[in-house]
Design a protein around this motif. Sequence first.
Motif, PDB file in Angstrom:
ATOM      1  N   ALA A  92       0.821  -1.191   0.000  1.00 52.43           N
ATOM      2  CA  ALA A  92       0.000   0.000   0.000  1.00 52.43           C
ATOM      3  C   ALA A  92       0.865   1.255   0.000  1.00 52.43           C
ATOM      4  O   ALA A  92       2.017   1.231   0.458  1.00 52.43           O
ATOM      5  N   ARG A  93       0.316   2.315  -0.536  1.00 51.93           N
ATOM      6  CA  ARG A  93       1.028   3.588  -0.501  1.00 51.93           C
ATOM      7  C   ARG A  93       1.131   4.045   0.955  1.00 51.93           C
ATOM      8  O   ARG A  93       0.172   3.957   1.714  1.00 51.93           O
ATOM      9  N   GLU A  94       2.307   4.577   1.323  1.00 47.92           N
ATOM     10  CA  GLU A  94       2.511   4.981   2.705  1.00 47.92           C
ATOM     11  C   GLU A  94       3.092   6.383   2.787  1.00 47.92           C
ATOM     12  O   GLU A  94       3.825   6.830   1.903  1.00 47.92           O
ATOM     13  N   PHE A  95       2.765   7.042   3.871  1.00 46.61           N
ATOM     14  CA  PHE A  95       3.273   8.384   4.138  1.00 46.61           C
ATOM     15  C   PHE A  95       4.766   8.314   4.448  1.00 46.61           C
ATOM     16  O   PHE A  95       5.224   7.444   5.191  1.00 46.61           O
ATOM     17  N   VAL A  96       5.503   9.288   3.904  1.00 47.91           N
ATOM     18  CA  VAL A  96       6.938   9.372   4.161  1.00 47.91           C
ATOM     19  C   VAL A  96       7.271  10.636   4.952  1.00 47.91           C
ATOM     20  O   VAL A  96       7.920  10.581   5.983  1.00 47.91           O
ATOM     21  N   ALA A  97       6.826  11.785   4.440  1.00 44.33           N
ATOM     22  CA  ALA A  97       7.158  13.059   5.086  1.00 44.33           C
ATOM     23  C   ALA A  97       6.163  14.111   4.634  1.00 44.33           C
ATOM     24  O   ALA A  97       5.604  14.015   3.543  1.00 44.33           O
ATOM     25  N   SER A 126      10.178   5.320   9.945  1.00 48.28           N
ATOM     26  CA  SER A 126      11.156   4.569   9.159  1.00 48.28           C
ATOM     27  C   SER A 126      12.168   5.453   8.450  1.00 48.28           C
ATOM     28  O   SER A 126      13.224   4.963   8.033  1.00 48.28           O
ATOM     29  N   VAL A 127      11.878   6.746   8.295  1.00 45.35           N
ATOM     30  CA  VAL A 127      12.792   7.634   7.575  1.00 45.35           C
ATOM     31  C   VAL A 127      13.321   8.754   8.456  1.00 45.35           C
ATOM     32  O   VAL A 127      14.206   9.514   8.038  1.00 45.35           O
ATOM     33  N   SER A 128      12.781   8.899   9.656  1.00 45.08           N
ATOM     34  CA  SER A 128      13.199   9.982  10.544  1.00 45.08           C
ATOM     35  C   SER A 128      14.700   9.915  10.807  1.00 45.08           C
ATOM     36  O   SER A 128      15.246   8.842  11.092  1.00 45.08           O
ATOM     37  N   GLY A 129      15.353  11.059  10.653  1.00 44.69           N
ATOM     38  CA  GLY A 129      16.789  11.117  10.841  1.00 44.69           C
ATOM     39  C   GLY A 129      17.582  10.869   9.580  1.00 44.69           C
ATOM     40  O   GLY A 129      18.794  11.135   9.532  1.00 44.69           O
ATOM     41  N   GLY A 184      21.385   8.030   3.448  1.00 39.83           N
ATOM     42  CA  GLY A 184      21.434   6.710   4.071  1.00 39.83           C
ATOM     43  C   GLY A 184      20.375   5.778   3.523  1.00 39.83           C
ATOM     44  O   GLY A 184      19.737   5.036   4.282  1.00 39.83           O
ATOM     45  N   LEU A 185      20.201   5.786   2.203  1.00 38.39           N
ATOM     46  CA  LEU A 185      19.132   4.985   1.612  1.00 38.39           C
ATOM     47  C   LEU A 185      19.339   3.497   1.843  1.00 38.39           C
ATOM     48  O   LEU A 185      20.478   2.998   1.868  1.00 38.39           O
ATOM     49  N   LYS A 186      18.226   2.811   2.016  1.00 38.72           N
ATOM     50  CA  LYS A 186      18.211   1.373   2.263  1.00 38.72           C
ATOM     51  C   LYS A 186      17.384   0.684   1.178  1.00 38.72           C
ATOM     52  O   LYS A 186      16.503   1.318   0.593  1.00 38.72           O
ATOM     53  N   PRO A 187      17.619  -0.595   0.921  1.00 39.37           N
ATOM     54  CA  PRO A 187      16.812  -1.292  -0.089  1.00 39.37           C
ATOM     55  C   PRO A 187      15.308  -1.184   0.183  1.00 39.37           C
ATOM     56  O   PRO A 187      14.516  -1.110  -0.756  1.00 39.37           O
ATOM     57  N   GLU A 188      14.924  -1.138   1.428  1.00 38.13           N
ATOM     58  CA  GLU A 188      13.494  -1.035   1.759  1.00 38.13           C
ATOM     59  C   GLU A 188      12.904   0.341   1.458  1.00 38.13           C
ATOM     60  O   GLU A 188      11.695   0.533   1.574  1.00 38.13           O
TER      61      GLU A 188
END
Length: 116
Positions: A46-51, A64-67, A86-90
Amino acid sequence: QVQLVESGGGLVQAGGSLRLSCVGSGSRMPLTPSAVGWYRQAPEKAREFVAGIYAGGQTKYADSVSGRFTISRDIYKKTVYLQMNGLKPEDTGVYYCKVVSGWEAWGQGTQVTVSS
């Protein structure tokens, strides 16, 4: 009428950085919408909020993205940015921006792929 165009996506290795842009245009696009948000959608999820950034300049981030991610804006360019470090595969997915200002509008999305 409002148009939103995202750009800046691409393929990056884990640990890398990208900066996404969302440019708003059209006769109904205000300088300071009530809110501009970045969302993402991974395959089969599902589409999810990031910022999000709000009219007064407040910001909000998903845990999951804070910081790692920073949302900012240039009011006079009607542009909102998402600096992703600091990108991650997820973090892989299609990233969309959404504007809310008594109505809401979505952009077409930009693909971000993070390889491990």
